[in-house]
Design an enzyme around this catalytic site. Structure first.
Site, PDB file in Angstrom:
ATOM      1  N   ARG A  68     -10.203   0.218  14.686  1.00  0.00           N
ATOM      2  CA  ARG A  68     -10.139   0.993  13.444  1.00  0.00           C
ATOM      3  C   ARG A  68     -11.195   0.354  12.554  1.00  0.00           C
ATOM      4  NH1 ARG A  68      -4.426   1.384  10.350  1.00  0.00           N
ATOM      5  NH2 ARG A  68      -5.026  -0.732   9.795  1.00  0.00           N
ATOM      6  N   TYR A 119      18.275  29.839   7.618  1.00  0.00           N
ATOM      7  CA  TYR A 119      17.198  30.649   8.195  1.00  0.00           C
ATOM      8  C   TYR A 119      17.302  30.657   9.719  1.00  0.00           C
ATOM      9  CZ  TYR A 119      14.729  30.671   3.719  1.00  0.00           C
ATOM     10  OH  TYR A 119      14.367  30.850   2.416  1.00  0.00           O
ATOM     11  N   MET A 156      13.369  24.596   2.219  1.00  0.00           N
ATOM     12  CA  MET A 156      12.441  23.848   1.372  1.00  0.00           C
ATOM     13  C   MET A 156      13.175  22.959   0.369  1.00  0.00           C
ATOM     14  SD  MET A 156       9.154  25.246  -0.796  1.00  0.00           S
ATOM     15  CE  MET A 156       8.515  26.221   0.548  1.00  0.00           C
ATOM     16  N   LYS A 209       0.835  -1.204   0.000  1.00  0.00           N
ATOM     17  CA  LYS A 209       0.000   0.000   0.000  1.00  0.00           C
ATOM     18  C   LYS A 209       0.873   1.260   0.000  1.00  0.00           C
ATOM     19  CE  LYS A 209      -0.344  -0.165   5.040  1.00  0.00           C
ATOM     20  NZ  LYS A 209      -1.144  -0.709   6.169  1.00  0.00           N
TER      21      LYS A 209
HETATM   22  C1  LIG Z   1      -0.393  -1.768   6.879  1.00  0.00           C
HETATM   23  C2  LIG Z   1      -1.008  -3.049   7.313  1.00  0.00           C
HETATM   24  C3  LIG Z   1      -0.215  -4.207   7.456  1.00  0.00           C
HETATM   25  C4  LIG Z   1       1.296  -4.184   7.376  1.00  0.00           C
HETATM   26  O1  LIG Z   1       1.833  -3.700   8.575  1.00  0.00           O
HETATM   27  P1  LIG Z   1       3.415  -3.621   8.843  1.00  0.00           P
HETATM   28  O2  LIG Z   1       3.531  -3.145  10.235  1.00  0.00           O
HETATM   29  O3  LIG Z   1       3.950  -2.645   7.852  1.00  0.00           O
HETATM   30  O4  LIG Z   1       3.959  -4.981   8.613  1.00  0.00           O
HETATM   31  C5  LIG Z   1      -0.873  -5.410   7.714  1.00  0.00           C
HETATM   32  N1  LIG Z   1      -2.218  -5.461   7.853  1.00  0.00           N
HETATM   33  C6  LIG Z   1      -3.003  -4.363   7.761  1.00  0.00           C
HETATM   34  C7  LIG Z   1      -4.479  -4.497   7.939  1.00  0.00           C
HETATM   35  C8  LIG Z   1      -2.419  -3.118   7.491  1.00  0.00           C
HETATM   36  O5  LIG Z   1      -3.200  -2.022   7.419  1.00  0.00           O
END
Ligand SMILES: *Cc1c(COP(=O)(O)O)cnc(C)c1O
Length: 352
Positions: free
Chosen positions: A124, A247, A295, A34
């Site tokens: 969540r 800065y 920046m 992701k």
């Molecule tokens: C992001 C995520 C993972 C991976 O987690 P890591 O800590 O990066 O290994 C696994 N399961 C779900 C549902 C996630 O959202």
């Protein structure tokens, strides 16, 4: 090009080997790619991994479609609650949906592959344990969906002594016992794999950060950051003891010497909060970053070394230069560091 993020695919392989060594035979790897593979580039990494892992996991349907458009044929699990109006894409492109809410059942198209997601304490996404019975009724009511999996997600799996993991697993086992035995079951993120594998991994694991080379808790031998961020000095100028840099004139040269200017700043993903806290490497030696990060630029105090214009500088790699170090310095986690590296920074893939 001001800087390049080099991605070492051989290290990705090595990190996958570490994960493999913890999970044993028969447990499927569901590589979490992701958010552009945590900033490393989703498509090139997925292409490298496609014949080395069984599954890919992504956050959104848009990411899943990107994988399909790139020719990735592995099963893909999407974590998000299917977006209204995009439900049809799952069945059309053979993408696995997460049912994290009872309202999802009636929205998915017949034939959609889906994994039931229960919230056992993360608070969540996910159906609550108290909704298991209702979910079973929904499965009867909507028999044309393809119910193939069952999962949960740990809230605290970053240390070896997270009591909530065991509590969540107990909840999850209880839920699982109510559902058909043939559902493909998975619970563990990287931390679950690295620190809690002895508690049971079921049929699949969902490692993300570990593949990119960072331990979410105590350091795990063999994991190596796959990213190396390099730039080049665009100016080198003399500086006198006591002269201020940047800065706010917050940093003053401790002695006469040379100052190198690196064309990378907070717009690239080097947080301004890191000003004066990080080091960079030039020709094998570490030098302190000096003054406020701006920046598009930051300065480096080179002491008596007058490097040539164009000399290569390594900003991020491992050890003192790792995302984990940056995270410690800014009270965050390596995930936030790598996902913050701006898209404008070119990714180059090594050891293809
Ligand atoms: C992001 C995520 C993972 C991976 O987690 P890591 O800590 O990066 O290994 C696994 N399961 C779900 C549902 C996630 O959202």
């Amino acid at each position: 090009m001001n800087s390049v993020l080099y991605i070492h695919l051989s290290k990705l392989q090595q990190n996958l080997n570490v994960v493999n060594s913890m999970i044993g035979e028969g447990v499927q790897r569901m590589a979490v790619v992701k958010d552009d593979a945590y900033g490393h580039g989703m498509i090139p990494l997925a292409k490298f991994l496609q014949d080395k892992v069984e599954w890919f996991c992504v956050a959104t349907i848009e990411e899943a479609v990107e994988l399909r458009e790139a020719g990735i044929t592995n099963p893909v699990l999407v974590f998000e609650i299917p977006k209204k109006g995009k439900e049809h894409i799952y069945a059309e492109q053979n993408i696995t949906a997460s049912i994290s809410d009872l309202s999802v059942f009636e929205r998915l198209e017949p034939g959609t592959d889906c994994h039931l997601h229960f919230d056992t304490g993360m608070m969540r996404l996910g159906m609550l344990p108290s909704e298991a019975k209702k979910a079973l009724q929904m499965m009867d009511q909507f028999p044309r969906l393809n119910y193939s999996g069952l999962y949960t997600h740990f809230a605290n799996a970053d240390g070896n002594a997270s009591p909530t993991v065991s509590v969540q697993l107990e909840q999850f086992r209880n839920i699982r016992s109510q559902f058909p035995k043939n559902l493909f079951t998975h619970t563990s993120n990287s931390a679950g794999v690295l620190y809690h594998h002895e508690k049971g991994l079921f049929d699949g694991v969902r490692p993300g950060i570990s593949l990119y080379g960072y331990s979410p808790g105590d350091e795990i031998d063999g994991l190596q950051p796959i990213a190396e961020w390099r730039s080049k000095l665009v100016q080198v100028k003399p500086i006198k003891q006591g002269e201020a840099v940047g800065y706010g004139s917050r940093w003053k040269a401790p002695e006469d010497g040379w100052l190198g200017i690196v064309p990378v700043g907070y717009s690239d993903g080097v947080f301004r909060l890191l000003s004066g806290k990080i080091q960079v490497e030039v020709e094998g030696t570490l030098y302190p970053q000096a003054g406020t990060i701006s920046m598009d630029y930051m300065a480096v105090f080179l002491g008596e070394k007058k490097f040539e214009y164009g000399t290569e500088v390594t900003i991020l790699r491992d050890g003192m230069l790792s995302a984990k170090k940056w995270a410690e310095l800014t009270d965050t986690i390596s995930y936030e560091i790598t996902t913050a590296i701006a898209p404008k920074v070119k990714r180059v893939y090594l050891d293809q």
